[in-house]
Design an enzyme around this catalytic site. Structure first.
Site, mmCIF file in Angstrom:
data_model
loop_
_atom_site.group_PDB
_atom_site.id
_atom_site.type_symbol
_atom_site.label_atom_id
_atom_site.label_comp_id
_atom_site.label_asym_id
_atom_site.label_seq_id
_atom_site.Cartn_x
_atom_site.Cartn_y
_atom_site.Cartn_z
ATOM 1 N N SER A 162 44.244 11.171 -28.767
ATOM 2 C CA SER A 162 45.246 11.008 -27.721
ATOM 3 C C SER A 162 44.789 11.762 -26.484
ATOM 4 C CB SER A 162 46.603 11.558 -28.183
ATOM 5 O OG SER A 162 47.510 11.651 -27.096
ATOM 6 N N LYS A 220 45.408 16.477 -32.244
ATOM 7 C CA LYS A 220 44.620 15.471 -31.535
ATOM 8 C C LYS A 220 43.373 16.093 -30.893
ATOM 9 C CE LYS A 220 47.040 11.895 -32.591
ATOM 10 N NZ LYS A 220 46.470 10.809 -33.411
ATOM 11 N N TYR A 223 51.265 18.479 -32.527
ATOM 12 C CA TYR A 223 50.662 17.156 -32.387
ATOM 13 C C TYR A 223 49.473 17.234 -31.424
ATOM 14 C CZ TYR A 223 50.179 12.262 -30.931
ATOM 15 O OH TYR A 223 49.690 11.014 -30.628
#
Length: 255
Positions: free
Chosen positions: A146, A163, A159
């Protein structure tokens, strides 16, 4: 062949759109000639994705797989080998994000879940599939990270960290797997209009401010990610490995 493919619920009252990057990738790979095996944790999601794509005349099958479980990963690889005689491509796209808030409020349980699924499962699924690729003289792996790996999304700390870890995993795997002619690259989507990212764009005022800050004045679509993945898996990209491609509408990322 591996994408977390889902389609919208038939009972959903929201406008219908393709809400999953994995589904768009699976469709594009099949359109470009691949025999695709999709997977999801839920049988219903697998069935919906397969029915939709087979209805378009594409070579797509599917199986249930929880990537955090060793037996499921092994069954997924075995299914692809049984159906198609081997594996040439792996798209590692599964991810979770059960938390929104301050990093200081993240529990150990949340850290374990996010890192287990978003990072460790990718490494272990790669480990399971590489021997099959080696038998066929090589292969291509694309890991879905991401843009948050470079420019963290607010309140999504664990998160974001997971990533970023995938960028390092890509670099390391590319070095180690080159001996088997297995290329490893990474896709870093920006803000893509999916169900997974709904919390970031559902509010109209927030969506407007996001668009205004982007060079391309719109939020991305899952299909914006699919073509670059197909390219990275193709012979046109056979001298590319260890790289991360940002598909983010010009949003700030790396130099």
């Amino acid at each position: 062949w591996r994408s977390l493919a889902k389609t919208p619920c038939s009972q959903c009252r929201r406008p219908r759109f393709n809400p999953w990057i994995g589904f768009a990738i699976a469709r594009r790979l099949a359109q470009d000639g691949a025999h695709v095996v999709v997977s999801s944790r839920k049988q219903q999601n697998v069935d919906q994705a397969v029915a939709t794509l087979q209805g378009e005349g594409l070579s797509v099958t599917g199986t249930v797989c929880h990537v955090g479980k060793a037996e499921d990963r092994e069954r997924l690889v075995a299914t692809a080998v049984k159906l198609h005689g081997g594996v040439d491509i792996l798209i590692s796209n599964a991810a979770v994000n059960p938390f929104f808030g301050s990093l200081m409020d993240v529990t150990e349980e949340v850290w374990d879940k996010i890192l287990d699924i978003n990072v460790k499962a990718t490494a272990l699924l790669t480990k399971a599939v590489v021997p099959e690729m080696a038998k066929r003289g090589g292969g291509s792996i694309v890991i879905v990270s991401s843009i948050a790996a470079y420019s963290p999304f607010p309140s999504l700390g664990p998160y974001n960290v997971s990533k970023t870890a995938l960028l390092g995993l890509t670099k390391n795997l590319a070095i180690e797997l080159a001996q088997w002619n297995v290329r490893v690259n990474c896709l870093a989507p920006g803000l893509i209009k999916t169900s997974f990212s709904r919390v970031l764009w559902e509010d109209q005022a927030r969506e407007g401010s996001i668009k205004a800050a982007m060079q391309i004045k719109r939020i991305g679509k899952p299909e914006d990610c699919a073509g670059i993945v197909s390219f990275l898996c193709s012979e046109d990209a056979n001298y590319i490995t260890g790289e991360t491609v940002v598909v983010g509408g010009g949003a700030p990322s790396h130099l």
